[in-house]
Design an enzyme around this catalytic site. Structure first.
Site, PDB file in Angstrom:
ATOM      1  N   LYS A 107      73.409 -41.452  27.445  1.00  0.00           N
ATOM      2  CA  LYS A 107      74.007 -40.280  27.967  1.00  0.00           C
ATOM      3  C   LYS A 107      74.905 -39.657  26.715  1.00  0.00           C
ATOM      4  O   LYS A 107      75.170 -38.679  26.787  1.00  0.00           O
ATOM      5  CB  LYS A 107      74.301 -40.439  28.958  1.00  0.00           C
ATOM      6  CG  LYS A 107      73.257 -40.480  30.085  1.00  0.00           C
ATOM      7  CD  LYS A 107      74.208 -40.673  31.656  1.00  0.00           C
ATOM      8  CE  LYS A 107      73.084 -40.898  32.532  1.00  0.00           C
ATOM      9  NZ  LYS A 107      72.655 -42.465  32.571  1.00  0.00           N
TER      10      LYS A 107
HETATM   11  C1  LIG Z   1      71.550 -42.557  33.376  1.00  0.00           C
HETATM   12  C2  LIG Z   1      70.836 -43.840  33.307  1.00  0.00           C
HETATM   13  C3  LIG Z   1      69.623 -44.151  33.670  1.00  0.00           C
HETATM   14  C4  LIG Z   1      68.650 -43.039  34.109  1.00  0.00           C
HETATM   15  O1  LIG Z   1      68.643 -42.287  33.352  1.00  0.00           O
HETATM   16  P1  LIG Z   1      68.013 -40.740  34.063  1.00  0.00           P
HETATM   17  O2  LIG Z   1      67.966 -39.783  33.067  1.00  0.00           O
HETATM   18  O3  LIG Z   1      68.880 -40.243  35.017  1.00  0.00           O
HETATM   19  O4  LIG Z   1      66.507 -41.308  34.653  1.00  0.00           O
HETATM   20  C5  LIG Z   1      69.104 -45.310  33.023  1.00  0.00           C
HETATM   21  N1  LIG Z   1      69.774 -46.353  32.543  1.00  0.00           N
HETATM   22  C6  LIG Z   1      71.173 -46.206  32.209  1.00  0.00           C
HETATM   23  C7  LIG Z   1      71.843 -47.223  31.341  1.00  0.00           C
HETATM   24  C8  LIG Z   1      71.693 -44.988  32.699  1.00  0.00           C
HETATM   25  O5  LIG Z   1      73.114 -44.750  32.186  1.00  0.00           O
END
Ligand SMILES: *Cc1c(COP(=O)(O)O)cnc(C)c1O
Length: 436
Positions: A107
């Site tokens: 993210k």
């Molecule tokens: C946010 C997150 C996900 C899921 O991602 P999405 O884009 O919401 O499907 C998976 N793994 C981790 C470690 C995350 O932080």
């Protein structure tokens, strides 16, 4: 470029408005009106480009009309101050390591890009902008750190009390400055609901400028397509793709990451298939199997960043493929794993391949292990550094296995500051009005 709403009940808006508003006025998600394709020639030589060069080319296709080229280049190079390497795990399975950013999760890419883009769009504004973000773990830290110290912007992080790991919590509750952490007595879905309600609240929006930094924001989710292109380029560079099909396995919660992969494919990236890897929260898995989509409350699991019962970006997937279940289920297959299975996968990947998968990446790995064909190469997205889940990992592997990277250790030494709130909307609204 114009952006339309998946609900199609409101006029199209500019990129600037889509980024500032986050959610469309009719409660839909913004979509770019055109997805520009690369020529096949681009993919023949893509392996000669660096990650930043590739990301810039992709960004030009989406944002080139709206941002001067030199500014866009600056935003991209500044956002991607770290690499997303591809690491071989088995003969035909690779890990796309997305955890080399400042908060050690994928993210960081979207959050850092969005902070810089918003800053560019708001340079001429004198009213403070409030970013609201609901988190089940990693979003909060990535967004808070992406926006930390950015002038004219205040970030409110809403998270479910007691449902995120200590390390995750420390990354958005210890920052201070323009970051406020709100500890909500409820689930992630309650947090997400509070944020959505605030955006639709007329009175609140007359008094405050609100925007979202959840993966529903186009400035967060579109940049996630960059690393799919990079994975292709790096595999091609290693000569691993000759005559093979490429499959991506994506640990999914709100489905922003997977949707960004679909956009990459629509831009021409040669991807044969996607796998949506889930935990016990598997509404999309059920949809793929039955064509019946039934959002429900989330349940807690070891892979808590995927504990989502109402995946917000699913609306984008439906829109992208005209709500056609056959097209969607031919392109995306689903699988899901219980906590018990996730634990066993983490252990076996470590003992067989000497690789530490975090609980989310483990789901991605296993989905490939179970379904890859001989003519396919599989890449799973390793979405967070395993040390972000030390409590879980150490329980599974025995203590002392997971050294804490310095970036994380630093957060852990700082003092937590948060405000506790009940899950009723009126509390949240009053809080924002008093603060803003
Ligand atoms: C946010 C997150 C996900 C899921 O991602 P999405 O884009 O919401 O499907 C998976 N793994 C981790 C470690 C995350 O932080």
């Amino acid at each position: 470029m114009k952006y339309y709403s998946t609900n199609r009940q409101t006029p199209e808006v500019s990129l600037r408005d889509a980024v500032i508003k986050g959610l469309a006025a009719d409660n839909g998600l913004f979509m770019p009106e055109i997805i520009h394709k690369f020529s096949p020639a681009f993919f023949e030589t893509i392996q000669n480009l660096t990650f930043q060069e590739i990301a810039f080319e992709v960004a030009l296709k989406f944002f080139g009309e709206d941002i001067p080229e030199s500014k866009l280049r600056e935003i991209i190079y500044d956002t991607l101050s770290f690499d997303c390497p591809v690491v071989q795990i088995t003969e035909n399975i690779y890990s796309l390591e997305l955890f080399h950013g400042p908060t050690l999760a994928f993210k960081d890419v979207g959050a850092r890009f969005m902070a810089r883009l918003l800053n560019y769009f708001l340079a001429d504004r004198n009213k403070k902008v409030n970013v609201l973000v609901a988190t089940s773990g990693d979003t909060g830290s990535a967004v808070a750190n992406g926006f930390l110290g950015v002038e004219g912007i205040h970030v409110y992080v809403l998270y479910p009390k007691g449902k995120v790991s200590k390390i995750q919590e420390s990354q958005f509750t210890t920052l201070g400055q323009n970051i406020t952490a709100l500890e909500i007595d409820g689930t992630f879905d309650d947090c997400q609901h509070l944020v959505k309600t605030a955006f639709l609240d007329k009175e609140l929006n007359e008094k405050l400028v609100l925007t979202s930094a959840n993966s529903i924001n186009v400035a967060r989710f579109l940049p996630q397509s960059f690393y799919y292109f990079n994975a292709f380029a790096r595999l091609k560079q290693m000569g691993k793709l000759d005559g093979k099909e490429l499959v991506f396995s994506v640990p999914s919660g709100n489905f922003g990451n997977l949707t960004a992969g679909l956009f990459a494919r629509e831009m021409g990236l040669p991807v044969a298939k996607f796998i949506a890897a889930n935990n016990a929260n598997h509404v999309v898995y059920d949809y793929l199997k039955t064509s019946d989509y039934q959002p429900r409350s989330s349940v807690e699991t070891l892979a808590n960043a995927m504990d989502v019962g109402t995946p917000s970006n699913f609306a984008r997937i439906l829109d992208l493929y005209g709500h056609n279940h056959k097209i969607i289920s031919d392109l995306i297959s689903g699988c899901w794993y219980s906590d018990e299975q996730i634990g066993a996968i983490v252990q076996s990947v470590y003992s067989k391949h000497n690789y530490l998968c975090d609980p989310h990446g483990a789901c991605g790995f296993q989905a490939l292990e179970e379904s890859l064909k001989d003519n396919q190469v599989g890449v799973f997205l390793e979405t967070a550094h395993p040390a972000k889940f030390t409590e879980t990992m150490e329980k599974l592997l025995g203590t002392g296995e997971i050294p804490l990277p310095e970036a994380l250790a630093h957060f852990m030494t700082r003092k937590k500051k948060s405000c506790e709130l009940g899950k009723e909307y009126s509390f949240f609204k009053t809080f924002l009005l008093n603060e803003g």
